[in-house]
Design a protein around this motif. Structure first.
Motif: not given
Length: 114
Positions: A104-112
């Protein structure tokens, strides 16, 4: 494209977690990609059924039973993937908590940023 990025993030995090946690083993990164795909399918099909069936326990435990359902998803993925080994329920439990948090941390960093 967003789905592919999420699968790759989940696979990378899962692969790195297997290097840290001694109770979860993958044969290689390709196994981690297969794991991410299988986990996505299980979360789409099986997890809603288990969540509905476990709703009373989830309410009684103030949501902590959802962590058990996540661990069961990891164990179910282990059942379907021959090149993945989870040494027991508690390793699946720890792995699922770490995987959920870091993904969830990584997805929030790489999300548009829409």
């Amino acid at each position: 494209m967003n789905l592919i990025i999420r699968i790759l993030i989940t696979a990378a995090v899962a692969f790195l977690l297997t290097k840290i946690l001694p109770g979860v083993h993958f044969e290689g990164f390709s196994t981690a990609i297969i794991f991410a795909i299988v986990l996505g399918v299980l979360n789409l099909i099986v997890k809603p059924v288990l969540s509905i069936l476990g709703l009373p326990l989830t309410i009684i435990t103030l949501g902590l039973f959802a962590l058990v359902i996540n661990a069961l998803m990891i164990l179910l993925a282990d059942y379907f993937i021959d090149s993945m080994v989870v040494d027991g329920f508690w390793w699946a439990f720890i792995f699922s908590i770490a995987l959920s948090f870091i993904t969830s941390l990584a997805n929030s960093m790489f999300s548009d940023a829409d």
